[in-house]
Design a protein around this motif. Sequence first.
Motif, PDB file in Angstrom:
ATOM      1  N   ARG A   1      31.607  48.660  26.516  1.00  0.00           N
ATOM      2  CA  ARG A   1      32.884  47.200  27.549  1.00  0.00           C
ATOM      3  C   ARG A   1      34.182  48.686  27.652  1.00  0.00           C
ATOM      4  O   ARG A   1      34.754  48.806  29.516  1.00  0.00           O
ATOM      5  CB  ARG A   1      33.207  46.568  27.362  1.00  0.00           C
ATOM      6  CG  ARG A   1      34.286  45.487  28.072  1.00  0.00           C
ATOM      7  CD  ARG A   1      34.702  44.180  26.803  1.00  0.00           C
ATOM      8  NE  ARG A   1      35.777  43.316  27.602  1.00  0.00           N
ATOM      9  CZ  ARG A   1      36.643  43.470  27.616  1.00  0.00           C
ATOM     10  NH1 ARG A   1      37.271  44.750  26.578  1.00  0.00           N
ATOM     11  NH2 ARG A   1      37.767  42.349  28.456  1.00  0.00           N
ATOM     12  N   SER A   2      34.288  49.330  26.930  1.00  0.00           N
ATOM     13  CA  SER A   2      35.748  49.434  26.933  1.00  0.00           C
ATOM     14  C   SER A   2      35.792  50.939  27.757  1.00  0.00           C
ATOM     15  O   SER A   2      36.872  51.509  28.466  1.00  0.00           O
ATOM     16  CB  SER A   2      36.263  50.324  25.376  1.00  0.00           C
ATOM     17  OG  SER A   2      36.201  49.208  24.679  1.00  0.00           O
TER      18      SER A   2
ATOM     19  N   ASN B   1      40.369  42.928  34.278  1.00  0.00           N
ATOM     20  CA  ASN B   1      41.146  43.217  33.476  1.00  0.00           C
ATOM     21  C   ASN B   1      42.542  42.450  33.358  1.00  0.00           C
ATOM     22  O   ASN B   1      43.985  43.506  33.959  1.00  0.00           O
ATOM     23  CB  ASN B   1      41.558  44.725  33.239  1.00  0.00           C
ATOM     24  CG  ASN B   1      42.039  45.284  32.222  1.00  0.00           C
ATOM     25  OD1 ASN B   1      42.214  44.951  31.587  1.00  0.00           O
ATOM     26  ND2 ASN B   1      41.894  46.870  31.807  1.00  0.00           N
TER      27      ASN B   1
ATOM     28  N   ALA C   1      44.059  46.375  27.345  1.00  0.00           N
ATOM     29  CA  ALA C   1      44.523  46.982  28.293  1.00  0.00           C
ATOM     30  C   ALA C   1      43.749  48.301  28.504  1.00  0.00           C
ATOM     31  O   ALA C   1      44.720  48.603  29.546  1.00  0.00           O
ATOM     32  CB  ALA C   1      45.098  46.670  29.601  1.00  0.00           C
TER      33      ALA C   1
ATOM     34  N   ALA D   1      42.138  49.005  37.833  1.00  0.00           N
ATOM     35  CA  ALA D   1      41.374  48.843  36.653  1.00  0.00           C
ATOM     36  C   ALA D   1      40.220  47.685  37.177  1.00  0.00           C
ATOM     37  O   ALA D   1      40.535  47.370  38.802  1.00  0.00           O
ATOM     38  CB  ALA D   1      41.979  48.198  35.181  1.00  0.00           C
ATOM     39  N   TYR D   2      39.607  47.023  36.277  1.00  0.00           N
ATOM     40  CA  TYR D   2      39.101  45.983  37.312  1.00  0.00           C
ATOM     41  C   TYR D   2      39.569  44.787  37.010  1.00  0.00           C
ATOM     42  O   TYR D   2      40.589  45.056  36.121  1.00  0.00           O
ATOM     43  CB  TYR D   2      37.568  45.745  36.581  1.00  0.00           C
ATOM     44  CG  TYR D   2      36.412  46.462  36.858  1.00  0.00           C
ATOM     45  CD1 TYR D   2      35.770  46.993  37.717  1.00  0.00           C
ATOM     46  CD2 TYR D   2      35.953  47.542  35.728  1.00  0.00           C
ATOM     47  CE1 TYR D   2      34.592  47.251  38.113  1.00  0.00           C
ATOM     48  CE2 TYR D   2      35.234  47.801  35.835  1.00  0.00           C
ATOM     49  CZ  TYR D   2      34.669  48.349  36.849  1.00  0.00           C
ATOM     50  OH  TYR D   2      33.193  49.034  37.097  1.00  0.00           O
TER      51      TYR D   2
ATOM     52  N   LEU E   1      35.845  53.215  34.833  1.00  0.00           N
ATOM     53  CA  LEU E   1      35.374  52.239  35.976  1.00  0.00           C
ATOM     54  C   LEU E   1      34.010  52.295  36.325  1.00  0.00           C
ATOM     55  O   LEU E   1      33.695  52.423  37.226  1.00  0.00           O
ATOM     56  CB  LEU E   1      36.060  52.185  36.877  1.00  0.00           C
ATOM     57  CG  LEU E   1      37.712  52.108  37.218  1.00  0.00           C
ATOM     58  CD1 LEU E   1      38.438  52.773  38.494  1.00  0.00           C
ATOM     59  CD2 LEU E   1      37.854  50.764  37.009  1.00  0.00           C
TER      60      LEU E   1
ATOM     61  N   ARG F   1      33.398  51.092  30.194  1.00  0.00           N
ATOM     62  CA  ARG F   1      33.772  51.224  31.611  1.00  0.00           C
ATOM     63  C   ARG F   1      34.984  50.857  31.678  1.00  0.00           C
ATOM     64  O   ARG F   1      35.075  50.861  33.503  1.00  0.00           O
ATOM     65  CB  ARG F   1      32.291  49.484  31.565  1.00  0.00           C
ATOM     66  CG  ARG F   1      32.955  49.183  33.235  1.00  0.00           C
ATOM     67  CD  ARG F   1      31.634  47.816  33.039  1.00  0.00           C
ATOM     68  NE  ARG F   1      31.404  47.035  34.421  1.00  0.00           N
ATOM     69  CZ  ARG F   1      32.231  46.034  34.403  1.00  0.00           C
ATOM     70  NH1 ARG F   1      33.370  46.022  33.499  1.00  0.00           N
ATOM     71  NH2 ARG F   1      32.265  44.756  35.683  1.00  0.00           N
ATOM     72  N   GLN F   2      35.577  50.175  31.348  1.00  0.00           N
ATOM     73  CA  GLN F   2      36.791  49.697  31.778  1.00  0.00           C
ATOM     74  C   GLN F   2      38.114  51.229  31.712  1.00  0.00           C
ATOM     75  O   GLN F   2      38.875  51.099  32.704  1.00  0.00           O
ATOM     76  CB  GLN F   2      37.589  48.465  31.022  1.00  0.00           C
ATOM     77  CG  GLN F   2      37.211  47.101  30.784  1.00  0.00           C
ATOM     78  CD  GLN F   2      38.228  46.219  30.073  1.00  0.00           C
ATOM     79  OE1 GLN F   2      38.298  46.681  28.979  1.00  0.00           O
ATOM     80  NE2 GLN F   2      37.948  45.499  30.801  1.00  0.00           N
ATOM     81  N   ARG F   3      37.533  52.098  31.074  1.00  0.00           N
ATOM     82  CA  ARG F   3      38.786  52.760  30.924  1.00  0.00           C
ATOM     83  C   ARG F   3      38.269  53.933  32.082  1.00  0.00           C
ATOM     84  O   ARG F   3      38.552  54.306  33.644  1.00  0.00           O
ATOM     85  CB  ARG F   3      38.269  54.533  29.731  1.00  0.00           C
ATOM     86  CG  ARG F   3      38.627  55.302  30.200  1.00  0.00           C
ATOM     87  CD  ARG F   3      40.425  55.461  30.409  1.00  0.00           C
ATOM     88  NE  ARG F   3      40.954  56.853  30.024  1.00  0.00           N
ATOM     89  CZ  ARG F   3      39.976  57.731  31.535  1.00  0.00           C
ATOM     90  NH1 ARG F   3      40.169  57.248  32.403  1.00  0.00           N
ATOM     91  NH2 ARG F   3      41.050  59.185  31.080  1.00  0.00           N
TER      92      ARG F   3
ATOM     93  N   VAL G   1      42.528  51.455  31.293  1.00  0.00           N
ATOM     94  CA  VAL G   1      42.739  51.358  32.307  1.00  0.00           C
ATOM     95  C   VAL G   1      42.308  53.177  32.817  1.00  0.00           C
ATOM     96  O   VAL G   1      42.570  53.757  32.003  1.00  0.00           O
ATOM     97  CB  VAL G   1      43.951  51.065  33.395  1.00  0.00           C
ATOM     98  CG1 VAL G   1      45.345  50.037  32.922  1.00  0.00           C
ATOM     99  CG2 VAL G   1      45.161  52.140  32.618  1.00  0.00           C
ATOM    100  N   ARG G   2      42.850  52.717  34.293  1.00  0.00           N
ATOM    101  CA  ARG G   2      41.879  54.390  35.083  1.00  0.00           C
ATOM    102  C   ARG G   2      42.226  55.108  35.789  1.00  0.00           C
ATOM    103  O   ARG G   2      42.510  54.352  36.693  1.00  0.00           O
ATOM    104  CB  ARG G   2      40.650  54.028  35.208  1.00  0.00           C
ATOM    105  CG  ARG G   2      39.454  55.217  35.369  1.00  0.00           C
ATOM    106  CD  ARG G   2      39.091  55.403  37.106  1.00  0.00           C
ATOM    107  NE  ARG G   2      38.163  56.475  36.832  1.00  0.00           N
ATOM    108  CZ  ARG G   2      38.161  56.475  38.465  1.00  0.00           C
ATOM    109  NH1 ARG G   2      38.722  56.823  39.143  1.00  0.00           N
ATOM    110  NH2 ARG G   2      36.910  58.072  38.484  1.00  0.00           N
TER     111      ARG G   2
END
Length: 381
Positions: A212-213, A311, A371, A307-308, A219, A215-217, A373-374
């Motif tokens: 999950r982390s 988020n 949070a 980010a998604y 995307l 994926r969020q970082r 982010v990417r």
Amino acid sequence: MALWRIRATVDDRPGYLAVLTASLALRGVNILTVQVHTTEAGALDDFLVDAPDRLTSADLVAAVERGRGRDCWVARSEARGLVDQPTRALGLASRLVRDPDALGEVLRTLLGADAVTWRPALGQSRPQAGVETMRLADPAGGSYEVLRAAPGFTPAEYARAQALVDLAANVERRTSEQVTLVLPDGAELVVRPAVADDLPAVAALHSRCSVRSLRQRYLGAASPSQRRLRRLLEPARGVTLLAVAGGFDGTPERVVAMANLLADGAVGELSLLVEEDWQRRGVGGALTRRLVAYAGRSGCAALVAHAYADNLGLLRVLQRVGRPGPVESDGDLITVTLPLPGAGAATGWTGVQPAEKTSADPADQDPGGPAPVRSRAAGTA
């Protein structure tokens, strides 16, 4: 037998060095090491030799001159001279990494100098053979003056000495940018700029992070390759900060968070990755504040983060460090823009010294995590 150092200039022509060594051999002199320094006057040969006890310095000078050497310098040496120069220079460089304040003593040891003095005046003397005073530019300002009565310095010695001065300046700069961050729960982390040598520790951070982390970082992208991580650690434009746990009382260090700022003109892109055990503890917010300060000092007009849409922690973190503009949506992705009014002035860098500690804002303990982010730029690295 006795150890001697001999320096002499020889015409840089085929066979001339062989003539000189043959002349020494006829007197029973055994050459242990030799270095060749290229100069405008010819090849300056630096020998460490083992000579019969009966030979004097005058005998050695006469042997060199018969071997077509000139401008000869001879002095007794010690066993430590048997260490080759590359090994010696690497050992001194290692000492500087541990103690950059030892630069003066390191230069004195490297060059066999009589004195090393720091001067406030700028400037660097032109590297040339035969001079007795060397002036080395200090990247932090001023210069170092190195004195040696004999033999005169060579361009190769200039290059070695300047490399060590630059190394000490880089170590001091990295140390000055390192701070100790005290989290609201009392835990301490070291925050510092990343370097290429951090690659194994950052790769280990990624291996410990959840799907999950990551994926969020990134995307949805897989964990980055070693090559991509290497480029993220030292971006061409921008900075990467690491939060490091441990290192106190002999405990091993561990990178627990990574924050990237990639600059593209007046706009910088922000991204974060925080290990699960360190989320909801203010780490992400503290790193974001430092990246915002860096961006302002560097002249960025705004920061963006991607980010998604689910988020929500991203918006909370950015709201705590500034006043985000409208959030743009593109399907399940959002883009948040954080204007930086008065860039370079209003967000001035505080420059906390290594011996001091700074505290994370308790408000940074976001119940939804800091949070990750990417940065799209990072994703294309």
